[in-house]
Scaffold this motif. Structure first.
Motif, short mmCIF file in Angstrom:
data_model
loop_
_atom_site.label_atom_id
_atom_site.label_comp_id
_atom_site.label_asym_id
_atom_site.label_seq_id
_atom_site.Cartn_x
_atom_site.Cartn_y
_atom_site.Cartn_z
N SER A 1 0.82 -1.20 0.00
CA SER A 1 0.00 0.00 0.00
C SER A 1 0.86 1.25 0.00
O SER A 1 0.45 2.29 -0.48
N THR A 2 2.08 1.14 0.53
CA THR A 2 2.92 2.35 0.54
C THR A 2 3.74 2.46 -0.74
O THR A 2 3.95 3.53 -1.25
N VAL A 3 4.19 1.35 -1.22
CA VAL A 3 5.09 1.41 -2.38
C VAL A 3 4.33 1.21 -3.68
O VAL A 3 4.67 1.79 -4.70
N GLY A 4 3.30 0.40 -3.60
CA GLY A 4 2.55 0.12 -4.83
C GLY A 4 3.30 -0.87 -5.68
O GLY A 4 4.46 -1.17 -5.45
N SER A 5 2.65 -1.39 -6.66
CA SER A 5 3.29 -2.39 -7.49
C SER A 5 3.14 -1.97 -8.94
O SER A 5 2.05 -1.65 -9.38
N PRO A 6 4.21 -1.95 -9.69
CA PRO A 6 4.09 -1.51 -11.07
C PRO A 6 3.35 -2.54 -11.91
O PRO A 6 3.33 -3.70 -11.55
N PRO A 7 2.77 -2.12 -13.01
CA PRO A 7 2.11 -3.11 -13.85
C PRO A 7 3.13 -4.14 -14.31
O PRO A 7 4.27 -3.82 -14.55
N ALA A 8 2.72 -5.34 -14.33
CA ALA A 8 3.62 -6.38 -14.80
C ALA A 8 2.80 -7.41 -15.54
O ALA A 8 1.58 -7.43 -15.46
N LYS B 1 16.24 -21.29 -17.84
CA LYS B 1 16.54 -20.38 -18.96
C LYS B 1 15.31 -20.09 -19.81
O LYS B 1 15.09 -18.96 -20.22
N GLU B 2 14.52 -21.14 -20.05
CA GLU B 2 13.43 -20.97 -21.02
C GLU B 2 12.13 -20.47 -20.40
O GLU B 2 11.33 -19.84 -21.06
N GLN B 3 11.92 -20.78 -19.13
CA GLN B 3 10.62 -20.47 -18.55
C GLN B 3 10.69 -19.67 -17.25
O GLN B 3 10.02 -18.65 -17.11
N ILE B 4 11.51 -20.15 -16.31
CA ILE B 4 11.46 -19.56 -14.97
C ILE B 4 12.03 -18.14 -14.97
O ILE B 4 11.40 -17.20 -14.48
N LYS B 5 13.21 -17.98 -15.56
CA LYS B 5 13.84 -16.65 -15.56
C LYS B 5 12.98 -15.63 -16.32
O LYS B 5 12.70 -14.54 -15.79
N PRO B 6 12.52 -15.95 -17.54
CA PRO B 6 11.67 -14.96 -18.24
C PRO B 6 10.42 -14.60 -17.44
O PRO B 6 10.02 -13.43 -17.39
N SER B 7 9.83 -15.60 -16.79
CA SER B 7 8.62 -15.32 -16.00
C SER B 7 8.93 -14.38 -14.85
O SER B 7 8.19 -13.43 -14.60
N LEU B 8 10.01 -14.69 -14.14
CA LEU B 8 10.32 -13.88 -12.95
C LEU B 8 10.79 -12.48 -13.37
O LEU B 8 10.48 -11.49 -12.69
N GLU B 9 11.49 -12.40 -14.46
CA GLU B 9 11.90 -11.06 -14.93
C GLU B 9 10.68 -10.22 -15.27
O GLU B 9 10.64 -9.03 -15.01
N LEU C 1 8.01 -10.31 -13.83
CA LEU C 1 7.39 -9.89 -12.57
C LEU C 1 8.26 -8.88 -11.82
O LEU C 1 7.98 -8.55 -10.67
N GLY C 2 9.34 -8.46 -12.44
CA GLY C 2 10.17 -7.40 -11.83
C GLY C 2 11.36 -7.91 -11.05
O GLY C 2 11.96 -7.16 -10.26
N TYR C 3 11.73 -9.16 -11.25
CA TYR C 3 12.86 -9.72 -10.50
C TYR C 3 14.16 -9.69 -11.30
O TYR C 3 14.16 -9.90 -12.51
N HIS C 4 15.26 -9.46 -10.60
CA HIS C 4 16.59 -9.72 -11.13
C HIS C 4 16.94 -11.15 -10.71
O HIS C 4 16.73 -11.53 -9.56
N CYS C 5 17.50 -11.93 -11.63
CA CYS C 5 17.72 -13.37 -11.36
C CYS C 5 19.20 -13.73 -11.45
O CYS C 5 19.87 -13.37 -12.42
N GLU C 6 19.68 -14.45 -10.46
CA GLU C 6 21.03 -15.02 -10.50
C GLU C 6 20.90 -16.53 -10.32
O GLU C 6 20.02 -17.00 -9.59
N PHE D 1 15.67 -11.29 -6.81
CA PHE D 1 15.20 -10.22 -5.92
C PHE D 1 14.50 -9.15 -6.75
O PHE D 1 14.77 -9.00 -7.95
N LYS D 2 13.63 -8.40 -6.10
CA LYS D 2 12.86 -7.38 -6.82
C LYS D 2 13.76 -6.19 -7.14
O LYS D 2 14.39 -5.62 -6.24
N ARG D 3 13.76 -5.83 -8.40
CA ARG D 3 14.62 -4.72 -8.85
C ARG D 3 14.22 -3.40 -8.22
O ARG D 3 15.05 -2.52 -8.07
#
Ligand code: KL2
Length: 574
Positions: free
Chosen positions: A26-33, A265-273, A275-280, A296-298
């Motif tokens: 509620s304070t930060v809000g969530s960008p469209p994803a 590579k094919e599914q999980i990383k693109p999905s999480l990216e 949603l606003g995540y940086h992936c290692e 983690f959330k960018r």
């Protein structure tokens, strides 16, 4: 595959509906994803299972326990005889931990056998994963009596060993597992007021640890999942389920284990990216197909540095396994730049219940890396969150070592280190020292500079003193860590379960953290000054075996791994 990268779907009005995230969202809000579930509708053919119902976490669920414990005093969930005496346990409970049959691991240095599989993703029964390094046949008539009693004959079709049942074709309907949010903020001396002249706000963030069960390992160990109806084991069913679960919990940091590289590579990383995540990611060494990911959330953190840790060392027989860890240093994004960095570590330690010596050496390597990465210029350590699947039960020597920063291991059988088996057959005891000096890691779990002659003499004298019985052989580490979970359910006092399949139901997953003074959930000896520590604000409650029984164990229609995600919320003070 790049199909998914071309599709752009804007999520219609993301609802910050999870009770735990109310404040942050509620304070930060969530960008469209992009909405990952609808996103992946384009991946799979009609007929695959999709879930479009509103997230189950939206409704305020009360504490959910079906079994009440008759005793006032908590039992030790990993002390079998105390449970037996209580008279409330099933046969399955009493056998828990004895889930590997004798004869299959006749040598303690041998990995437990992998099983024939019929993989739900295209491979035929018995065909091996191209990545598996070994494959021992299952013993023909392995009795399912070693498994939790309530999973016997769950599928009414007789199943030959090593095969999944060929029917039923339809998913067995089970209710959803209910987990409630445990608010622990009242236990913290948490102050939100601005301190000093400058405005400073605490920084709250959530961390998840989740072993998502790699499809290859699922196929390799198919005998563990014979209680499941086959459709729920299909990756095309599991993947959207897992992504939806991650999206619903919306943790700021996620530590995932058993992440299969091709799926990553094919599914999980693109999905999480999306949603606003940086992936290692760090894959296990050798030809192992899976590994650990930290995402983690960018909008909440920037990456300072990333440190993969390989536990395999050529020439050191103790370190001949392919497990890995991943350590990240993150900078919280805060408008006043008044916060310290935090160190996030993730690992999946060796499974083999009999090789506690290897597990301890792997852990020592990870702790050395964390100590190096988390060290601040003044020599102190920044807050650490250590997540993972440690393949060790609570109050095992390995667990005690993490929490107490010290382990005396005099005459300790290697099969006792992880506590996975009640009566391990391997009786070899831990050597002194556990890992050789050539590893370059001290018994305090610190990297050593190339040694001088005087250091060698000191160490030799210390080892001799230990062998003479003058001092107890021990290992130590310099991190003050406490566990975010208590390992008992609050109401029923039953043991919490983090992993469950037809052979076992135990806790092996943890979130450890550097607790600040004033965090009353931590033991006093584990807390550090508020400037350097975290306060535990809450956690997503785990469940016990009774609750898992009601949903046909794991994986099931709704929960698509044989582990449950752990989810915690922390406060970092300026
Ligand atoms: O216990 V785990 O599952 O943390 O969920 O970690 C390992 C096991 C994982 C990676 O090696 O694969 C599973 N019996 C049961 N589980 C096994 C076995 C086995 N023999 N081998 C590997 N795993």
């Amino acid at each position: 595959m790049s199909r998914n990268t071309h599709v752009k779907y804007v999520r219609p009005a993301v609802t910050p509906n999870h009770p735990m995230f109310g404040r942050y969202l509620s304070t930060v809000g969530s960008p469209p994803a992009q909405t990952v579930v609808s996103h992946y509708r384009h991946w799979f053919q009609p007929g695959h299972l999709y879930w479009t119902r509103p997230p189950h976490l939206q409704h305020p669920s009360p504490s959910f326990s079906t079994v009440r414990h008759p005793f006032n005093k908590p039992l030790d969930p990993y002390n079998w005889s105390s449970w037996r005496q209580s008279g409330i346990l099933t046969h399955a409970y009493l056998r828990r931990g004895l889930h590997l049959s004798g004869g299959l691991m006749d040598r303690p240095d041998r990995e437990p056998p992998l099983k024939k599989r019929k993989c739900a993703e295209g491979r035929s029964p018995g065909e091996r994963s191209p990545h598996s390094s070994e494959h021992l046949s299952p013993k023909g008539n392995r009795s399912s009596r070693e498994s939790p009693e309530w999973l016997w004959n769950v599928t009414d079709v007789p199943v030959p060993p090593g095969k999944f049942p060929s029917s039923p074709k339809r998913t067995v309907e089970v209710p959803e597992l209910k987990r409630h949010w445990e608010d622990l903020s009242h236990l913290c001396n948490a102050t939100t007021a601005a301190r000093g002249g400058r405005q400073k706000w605490p920084f709250d963030f959530s961390v998840m640890s989740y072993n998502i069960l790699s499809q290859d390992l699922l196929c390799d160990n198919g005998y563990l999942y014979r209680h499941c109806s086959p459709p729920v084991l299909d990756w095309h069913h599991r993947f959207p389920n897992i992504i939806r679960e991650l999206e619903q919990h919306s943790a700021d940091v996620m530590c995932l284990q058993e992440v299969q590289e091709d799926h990553y590579k094919e599914q999980i990383k693109p999905s999480l990216e999306s949603l606003g995540y940086h992936c290692e990611y760090k894959r296990r060494t050798g030809l192992k197909p899976d590994g650990c990911a930290v995402v983690f959330k960018r909008e909440r953190f920037t990456l300072v540095s990333c440190h993969p840790v390989e536990y395999f060392r050529r020439g050191i027989p103790l370190l001949d396994r392919d497990n890995v860890g991943l350590v990240l240093l993150l900078r919280p994004i805060d408008p006043y730049s008044s916060l310290t960095n935090i160190c996030i570590a993730n690992t999946h330690l060796l499974y083999n219940p009999r090789r506690g010596d290897i597990k301890l050496a792997q852990l020592g390597m990870l702790l050395a890396e964390i100590s190096r990465v988390a060290q601040l210029p003044d020599g102190s350590i920044c807050p650490v969150v250590l997540c993972g699947d440690f393949n060790s039960v609570p109050w095992s020597p390995l667990y005690r070592f993490i929490k107490e920063s010290r382990l005396e291991y005099d005459c300790m059988p290697i099969g006792k280190v992880s506590g996975q088996e009640d009566n391990p057959r391997g009786q070899r005891i831990l050597t002194v020292p556990i890992w050789p000096r050539s590893l370059g890691i001290s018994q305090q779990c610190q990297y050593e500079s190339p040694c001088r002659d005087s250091d060698v003499r000191d160490l030799e004298q210390a080892a001799e003193a230990a062998l003479d019985g003058l001092t107890k052989p021990s290992i130590e580490h310099g991190l003050k860590l406490t566990s975010a979970y208590s390992h008992y359910l609050k109401e029923s006092r039953q043991p919490e379960i983090t992993t469950c399949h037809s052979r076992t139901a135990i806790t092996v997953d943890y979130i450890f953290y550097s607790a600040a003074q004033g965090d009353l959930t931590a033991q006093p000896e584990c807390s550090v000054s508020p400037e350097r520590g975290l306060q535990l604000l809450g956690r997503l409650a785990l469940v016990g075996e009774a609750e898992l029984q009601e949903v046909n164990g794991l994986p099931n229609q709704h929960n698509s791994s044989d582990h449950l995600p752990l989810l915690t919320r922390f406060r970092l003070h300026p």
